[in-house]
Design a protein around this motif. Structure first.
Motif, mmCIF file in Angstrom:
data_model
loop_
_atom_site.group_PDB
_atom_site.id
_atom_site.type_symbol
_atom_site.label_atom_id
_atom_site.label_comp_id
_atom_site.label_asym_id
_atom_site.label_seq_id
_atom_site.Cartn_x
_atom_site.Cartn_y
_atom_site.Cartn_z
ATOM 1 N N SER A 338 0.806 -1.209 0.000
ATOM 2 C CA SER A 338 0.000 0.000 0.000
ATOM 3 C C SER A 338 0.845 1.268 0.000
ATOM 4 N N ASN A 339 1.954 1.281 0.728
ATOM 5 C CA ASN A 339 2.766 2.493 0.804
ATOM 6 C C ASN A 339 3.368 2.862 -0.550
ATOM 7 N N VAL A 340 3.792 1.838 -1.308
ATOM 8 C CA VAL A 340 4.361 2.109 -2.628
ATOM 9 C C VAL A 340 3.297 2.661 -3.566
ATOM 10 N N VAL A 341 2.141 2.020 -3.599
ATOM 11 C CA VAL A 341 1.066 2.462 -4.492
ATOM 12 C C VAL A 341 0.575 3.849 -4.076
ATOM 13 N N LYS A 342 0.504 4.090 -2.779
ATOM 14 C CA LYS A 342 0.067 5.400 -2.294
ATOM 15 C C LYS A 342 1.016 6.500 -2.764
ATOM 16 N N GLY A 343 2.327 6.222 -2.706
ATOM 17 C CA GLY A 343 3.294 7.210 -3.173
ATOM 18 C C GLY A 343 3.164 7.491 -4.654
ATOM 19 N N VAL A 344 2.884 6.461 -5.444
ATOM 20 C CA VAL A 344 2.707 6.667 -6.887
ATOM 21 C C VAL A 344 1.473 7.523 -7.154
ATOM 22 N N TYR A 345 0.375 7.258 -6.450
ATOM 23 C CA TYR A 345 -0.834 8.067 -6.637
ATOM 24 C C TYR A 345 -0.593 9.521 -6.214
ATOM 25 N N SER A 346 0.168 9.708 -5.155
ATOM 26 C CA SER A 346 0.463 11.066 -4.717
ATOM 27 C C SER A 346 1.212 11.837 -5.798
ATOM 28 N N ARG A 347 2.202 11.180 -6.416
ATOM 29 C CA ARG A 347 2.963 11.842 -7.485
ATOM 30 C C ARG A 347 2.108 12.023 -8.737
ATOM 31 N N ALA A 348 1.247 11.043 -9.023
ATOM 32 C CA ALA A 348 0.400 11.145 -10.211
ATOM 33 C C ALA A 348 -0.553 12.332 -10.111
ATOM 34 N N THR A 349 -1.174 12.513 -8.951
ATOM 35 C CA THR A 349 -2.104 13.628 -8.791
ATOM 36 C C THR A 349 -1.389 14.974 -8.729
ATOM 37 N N LYS A 350 -0.123 14.981 -8.341
ATOM 38 C CA LYS A 350 0.643 16.227 -8.382
ATOM 39 C C LYS A 350 1.039 16.595 -9.805
ATOM 40 N N ASN A 351 1.363 15.600 -10.608
ATOM 41 C CA ASN A 351 1.766 15.861 -11.990
ATOM 42 C C ASN A 351 0.581 16.151 -12.889
ATOM 43 N N CYS A 352 -0.519 15.435 -12.695
ATOM 44 C CA CYS A 352 -1.711 15.586 -13.554
ATOM 45 C C CYS A 352 -2.899 15.955 -12.666
ATOM 46 N N THR A 353 -2.883 17.160 -12.175
ATOM 47 C CA THR A 353 -3.932 17.591 -11.244
ATOM 48 C C THR A 353 -5.293 17.690 -11.898
ATOM 49 N N TRP A 354 -5.351 17.778 -13.213
ATOM 50 C CA TRP A 354 -6.597 18.027 -13.927
ATOM 51 C C TRP A 354 -7.341 16.738 -14.301
ATOM 52 N N ILE A 355 -6.864 15.586 -13.875
ATOM 53 C CA ILE A 355 -7.497 14.314 -14.210
ATOM 54 C C ILE A 355 -8.313 13.838 -13.005
ATOM 55 N N GLY A 356 -9.625 13.964 -13.084
ATOM 56 C CA GLY A 356 -10.482 13.589 -11.967
ATOM 57 C C GLY A 356 -10.435 12.107 -11.647
ATOM 58 N N GLU A 357 -10.237 11.261 -12.666
ATOM 59 C CA GLU A 357 -10.205 9.820 -12.425
ATOM 60 C C GLU A 357 -9.045 9.430 -11.505
ATOM 61 N N LEU A 358 -7.915 10.109 -11.634
ATOM 62 C CA LEU A 358 -6.784 9.812 -10.752
ATOM 63 C C LEU A 358 -7.133 10.116 -9.299
ATOM 64 N N TRP A 359 -7.799 11.245 -9.074
ATOM 65 C CA TRP A 359 -8.173 11.597 -7.704
ATOM 66 C C TRP A 359 -9.196 10.604 -7.134
ATOM 67 N N VAL A 360 -10.143 10.188 -7.963
ATOM 68 C CA VAL A 360 -11.149 9.228 -7.500
ATOM 69 C C VAL A 360 -10.495 7.918 -7.097
ATOM 70 N N ARG A 361 -9.600 7.420 -7.927
ATOM 71 C CA ARG A 361 -8.922 6.165 -7.615
ATOM 72 C C ARG A 361 -7.969 6.315 -6.430
ATOM 73 N N TYR A 362 -7.430 7.517 -6.242
ATOM 74 C CA TYR A 362 -6.582 7.784 -5.077
ATOM 75 C C TYR A 362 -7.406 7.657 -3.795
ATOM 76 N N LEU A 363 -8.604 8.238 -3.794
ATOM 77 C CA LEU A 363 -9.472 8.133 -2.616
ATOM 78 C C LEU A 363 -9.866 6.687 -2.348
ATOM 79 N N LEU A 364 -10.154 5.931 -3.400
ATOM 80 C CA LEU A 364 -10.509 4.521 -3.214
ATOM 81 C C LEU A 364 -9.330 3.728 -2.661
ATOM 82 N N LEU A 365 -8.115 4.043 -3.131
ATOM 83 C CA LEU A 365 -6.934 3.360 -2.601
ATOM 84 C C LEU A 365 -6.765 3.641 -1.115
ATOM 85 N N LEU A 366 -6.908 4.901 -0.728
ATOM 86 C CA LEU A 366 -6.767 5.241 0.690
ATOM 87 C C LEU A 366 -7.801 4.511 1.538
#
Length: 830
Positions: A338-366
C-alpha cells in the motif's frame, strides 16, 4: 565536508550557473550594469505577481527559481523551492541543484541532516540514477560515521545502497553505476579490515562475491566488463582465472547459468532500449516506444521490472495522463504494497492535477488501505481545488467521498469517531458547488436522491429527507424526475396522501419535454392503484382540461408536428380500409355462380330489378374497378420496389473477385494475408447469414486496379485453411441483367460490405417453384389471364346443393330461386 567533494560541487555550481559558483553569486561582480539589475528586478516582480494570481503555474515557478538562483537571492530561493515542491514534484536536475547549492553553503556537520533530507525527498519524486549516485556519494563523504567505517555507519551505508538497488538496480542502461559503487564501498571496507582478522576478511570476501553474483544475474548494459572485474577480483583472492578473457571458464556453474539467462534477457530488450534512448525523435514517438516496451515487460510477468520501466517512463514524460492512469491501474491490479502504491498516486495527482479519475482512484486506494479520516479528508480537499474539464468529474469526486463515509459509518470501520453530520456537510457542499452548473441535469437529481435516501436510512430523519427533495424542486422544479423521485419515496413509505398532495402540486406545472403530459398520466395510474373511486374521478376532473390545454399549446407551437403525428397514426387505418374494399370486390367477382345467386336471394331488389342492359353496365363497372385495383396494386408494388432500391444499393464495382468454397472459420485477416503477395486490396466483404451472423463461405474482395485483380485471379484453386478457393471475377452488369429477367443464380452483395448480415438473392427458375416466373411477370407489369374456373378458394359449404362431392358443377345462369319444398326435397334426396 571532505576536500574531495568540494571541488566537485564547485564545478557543478559553475556549470549550472553559467560559470558562476555560489560564492560568486553571493558576491556579484561590480561589472554588472545597473540597467541589467533593474530589468531583472522587474522580471522577478512580474513572476511574483503571476504566482500570486496563479499558484498552479508550473512554468512560472521554474522561471522564478532560475532567476533567483542566477542572482543569488538565497532566502527567496529556498522559499520558492519549498513552495514549488509542495505543489509539484521537482525534476531530478532541480533536486540536484538544490542539494548541491545547500552543500556548497554548509558550514559544518549540523547542515548534513538538512541536505540528507533533501536527497530523500528528491529520490521519492522520480527515478534518477544520477541523483541516487549523488546521494550515496554525499553520505559516504559527509557522514562522519561512514567515513570512520564504524559499524553503525557501515550498516547505514549498506541500507542506503540496498534501497538504491531496489529503486534503480534494474535500470538496463544505467543500473551498473549503482552496482559498481556498492562493490567499491565494500572493497574499501575489505581493505580497511586488519590482516590478522582472517574471519572478518573471509566474511567480507563472501559479501563482495555475492554482490558480483547478484549483478551478473541482472540484464544490464556493459555486463562484459563486470565479468572481467569479477575474474580480476577472484585472481586477487588466489583463484586462477584468465582475466583477459570474457568467457565463463572457471566461474561457478550457477553463476554462469544465471549470467547466460541475463544476457538472453538483455538481448531481447536491447532493441527497445535503443528506441527509447533516441533523442532526435518527437516526444509522442518516444512515448509510443515506451508503451510498446511496457507491454513487452508485462508479458514477461515480472512486476519489479515493469514498475522500474514505468518509473523510467514517468520521469521522461511526467505530465502524460494516459501513462499515469496506466501505471496506477497496473499497480492496483498487481502490487499489494500500500505504501508504494500510495506514493505513486500522490505523485500522479501532483503531476496531472486536472485528471479527476486519478483523484477518485486515489481516494478509493486510501479507503482500501484503511487510511485515517484526516488523510482522506486532506486528499479530498486538495482534489476539489483542482480544475477539471467537466463538472461531472467534480460530481464523481463528491460521490466517491460520500460513498466512503457511508461505508465507514455503516460498517463501523472508522478509527476516528464519525457521525452522519460528515455526510450531510459533504452533500451540502456538493449541492452548493454543483447546483448552479448542473441545473436540470440527471447528475444533480442522482445526488439529491442519494442524499434523501441516506437521510432516511442513516440519519433516520424523514423531515430532512423531504427537505432534500424540496430543495431540489426549488433548483430543478421543471424536471419530471425530481417530482417522480419525491413521489416514489412517499409511496415506498406508504404515505399515499402525501404522494397525492405532491401530484396536486405538480400536475399543472410546465415541465421539460413531455413531462407535463407524463405527470398527468402518472397521477391517473396512481389513483387507479391506490385511490378510491372518488379520488380517481377527482384526478380525471383535474387532469382532463390540463391535457386538452397542453394539446392545444403543442398544436400552436408546432402545428406541422401535430398534424404529421395525427396523419401518421391515421395513415394505416385509411390505407387498410380501401384495400379491404378492393379485396372484397375482387373476391365477389371471382365467386362461383351459385355463390352469387345465394347472395342475390338475400337482396332480390338488387338483382331482379335490373334488365340486361343494367347487368352489362354493372359488369363493365366491375371490370373497370378491377382494372383500377390492379393498376393500384402495381403502382404500390412499384413504389415498394423503388423505396427498397433506394435503401438497398447494390455494389457496381469493376475490380472485384468473388470467392467461394471459403472456410467458415476464415476472417478478414486470413483473406488479407492470402492476397498480401498480390497487394492492392481495398476492401474485403464476407457474406454472413442474416439470422446466425456466421460466415456463408462466400466473400468479395475489391482491388485497386485491373493489374492487381488479374494477379488475384491467378491464385484460383489455391489453398486457404485447408480448402481450395474458387476465385472468379465479379460481374455486376451480368447480375443486373439476370435480375431484370427475374432469374439470377448469382448472389449480389448489399451496401454495407462485410458488416452486413444480409444479401439480396433472386431465386432461379431451376431451383425455384413455378410461382417464380409468375412473380417475375407480375413485377414487369404483364397481365396473366387465368383460364378455367377459379374455385380453389371456395369453401365446401358454398358448393351447390343437390350433387355429390365428385360430381362436376355445371354452369347455371339466371336460375330461378327454389321454394322451401324444393330445398326440402333436395335435402331428403341427399
Amino acid at each position: 565536508m571532505p576536500e574531495s567533494l568540494e571541488p566537485e560541487l564547485e564545478t557543478l555550481d559553475e556549470v549550472n550557473n553559467g560559470g558562476k559558483s555560489m560564492s560568486d553569486m553571493r558576491n556579484p561582480s561590480s561589472s554588472d550594469s545597473e540597467s541589467d539589475d533593474d530589468a531583472e528586478d522587474q522580471r522577478l516582480e512580474a513572476l511574483e505577481k503571476e504566482l500570486a494570481e496563479n499558484p498552479m503555474g508550473y512554468d512560472a515557478h521554474v522561471q522564478y527559481i532560475k532567476s533567483l538562483r542566477k542572482h543569488g537571492h538565497l532566502e527567496k530561493l529556498r522559499q520558492a523551492r519549498e513552495s514549488m515542491s509542495a505543489l509539484f514534484p521537482l525534476s531530478p536536475i532541480m533536486w540536484q541543484e538544490w542539494a548541491n547549492d545547500e552543500a556548497s553553503l554548509s558550514t559544518g556537520p549540523e547542515d548534513f541532516a538538512a541536505i540528507e533530507k533533501l536527497y530523500e525527498r528528491g529520490v521519492l519524486d522520480y527515478l534518477s540514477v544520477p541523483l541516487w549516485c549523488d546521494y550515496v556519494n554525499f553520505v559516504q563523504g559527509s557522514d562522519p560515521s561512514v567515513r570512520e567505517c564504524s559499524p553503525a555507519g557501515i550498516l547505514k551505508m549498506r541500507d542506503l545502497f540496498e534501497r538504491a538497488l531496489t529503486a534503480a538496480g534494474l535500470h538496463v542502461a544505467e543500473g551498473n553505476k549503482i552496482w559498481e559503487a556498492y562493490r567499491e564501498f565494500e572493497q574499501t571496507i575489505f581493505h580497511a579490515i586488519d590482516e590478522s582478522d582472517i574471519e572478518a576478511k573471509e566474511k567480507q570476501i563472501q559479501r563482495i562475491r555475492s554482490i558480483f553474483h547478484r549483478q551478473l544475474s541482472v540484464p544490464l548494459a556493459d555486463s562484459g566488463s563486470t565479468v572481467l572485474s569479477f575474474k580480476a577480483w577472484e585472481v586477487e583472492q588466489g583463484n586462477i582465472l584468465d582475466v583477459n578473457s570474457s568467457d565463463l571458464d572457471g566461474i561457478p556453474s550457477h553463476v554462469a547459468s544465471a549470467y547466460q539467462r541475463a544476457m538472453e534477457m538483455y538481448s531481447a530488450r536491447v532493441h527497445f532500449e535503443e528506441q527509447i534512448s533516441k533523442q532526435d525523435v518527437p516526444d509522442t514517438e518516444r512515448l509510443q516506444h515506451f508503451m510498446i516496451y511496457l507491454k513487452f515487460e508485462q508479458s514477461s510477468d515480472d512486476p519489479s521490472r515493469v514498475q522500474n520501466l514505468y518509473e523510467r517512463a514517468v520521469t521522461e514524460f511526467p505530465i502524460s495522463s494516459d501513462l499515469w492512469l496506466d501505471y496506477t491501474r497496473y499497480l492496483d491490479q498487481t502490487l499489494k504494497i500500500s505504501n508504494v502504491v500510495k506514493g505513486v498516486y500522490s505523485r500522479a495527482t501532483k503531476n496531472c492535477t486536472w485528471i479527476g479519475e486519478l483523484w477518485v482512484r486515489y481516494l478509493l486506494l486510501l479507503e482500501r488501505c484503511h487510511a485515517s479520516e484526516k488523510e482522506l479528508s486532506a486528499v479530498f480537499e486538495l482534489s476539489i481545488q483542482c480544475t477539471f474539464s467537466s463538472f461531472e468529474e467534480y460530481l464523481d469526486l463528491f460521490l466517491t467521498r460520500i460513498d466512503g463515509l457511508r461505508r465507514r459509518i455503516s460498517l463501523s470501520e472508522a478509527e476516528d469517531v464519525l457521525d452522519y453530520a460528515a455526510i450531510r456537510s459533504t452533500f451540502q457542499h456538493a449541492t452548493n458547488y454543483l447546483s448552479p452548473h448542473l441545473k436540470n441535469a440527471d447528475g444533480l437529481l442522482h445526488l439529491h436522491a442519494y442524499w434523501a435516501r441516506l437521510e432516511l436510512n442513516l440519519g433516520k430523519n424523514l423531515v430532512a429527507s423531504r427537505g432534500v427533495w424540496e430543495s431540489l424542486l426549488k433548483i430543478s422544479g421543471s424536471m419530471l424526475g425530481a417530482w417522480q423521485g419525491y413521489i416514489a419515496m412517499e409511496i415506498e413509505l406508504g404515505h399515499i396522501n402525501e404522494a397525492r398532495s405532491i401530484y396536486k402540486r405538480c400536475y399543472s406545472k410546465r415541465l421539460i419535454g413531455t413531462g407535463s403530459e407524463d405527470i398527468c398520466h402518472s397521477w391517473l395510474r396512481f389513483e387507479r392503484e391506490f385511490g378510491t373511486l372518488e379520488d380517481f374521478e377527482h384526478a380525471v376532473l383535474k387532469v382532463t382540461p390540463r391535457l386538452e390545454e397542453l394539446q392545444t399549446f403543442r398544436s400552436q407551437q408546432d402545428p406541422k408536428g401535430i398534424s404529421g403525428l395525427t396523419s401518421q397514426k391515421e395513415g394505416p387505418l385509411k390505407k387498410n380500409a380501401p384495400e379491404k374494399r378492393k379485396v372484397g370486390t375482387r373476391l365477389a367477382d371471382e365467386q362461383p355462380p351459385m355463390k352469387r345467386q345465394k347472395d342475390a336471394s338475400h337482396n332480390p331488389k338488387r338483382v331482379y330489378g335490373k334488365d340486361k342492359a343494367q347487368k352489362s353496365t354493372e359488369s363493365s363497372k366491375v371490370r373497370e374497378i378491377e382494372s383500377k385495383v390492379e393498376n393500384s396494386d402495381t403502382t404500390d408494388e412499384q413504389q415498394i420496389k423503388d423505396s427498397t432500391s433506394e435503401k438497398t444499393k447494390l455494389y457496381t464495382d469493376q475490380c472485384t473477385v468473388f470467392i467461394s468454397n471459403l472456410g467458415l472459420q476464415a476472417n478478414y485477416e486470413h483473406l488479407h494475408d492470402f492476397f498480401s503477395d498480390v497487394g492492392g486490396v481495398v476492401a474485403i466483404r464476407i457474406l454472413k447469414d442474416k439470422f446466425t451472423g456466421k460466415s456463408r463461405g462466400l466473400a468479395y474482395v475489391d482491388f485497386l486496379d485491373d493489374e492487381h485483380l488479374a494477379a488475384a485471379l491467378a491464385k484460383n484453386r489455391r489453398m486457404l485453411l485447408g480448402r481450395n478457393l474458387s476465385i472468379a471475377r465479379s460481374n455486376p452488369k451480368q447480375g443486373k441483367k439476370r435480375e431484370s429477367f427475374g432469374s439470377s443464380t448469382a448472389i449480389e452483395h448489399v451496401e454495407g460490405g462485410s458488416d452486413s448480415k444480409e444479401a439480396v438473392e433472386i431465386i432461379s427458375n431451376e431451383s425455384g417453384a413455378p410461382q417464380a416466373s409468375s412473380y417475375a411477370s407480375h413485377r414487369r407489369g404483364e397481365h396473366v389471364e387465368l383460364k378455367g374456373k377459379n374455385t380453389f378458394a371456395v369453401p365446401r359449404t358454398v358448393r351447390p346443393l343437390g350433387r355429390s362431392k365428385n360430381e362436376p358443377m355445371s354452369e347455371e345462369k339466371d336460375e330461378n330461386p327454389k321454394s322451401n319444398d324444393e330445398f326440402r326435397n333436395m335435402l331428403l334426396k341427399r
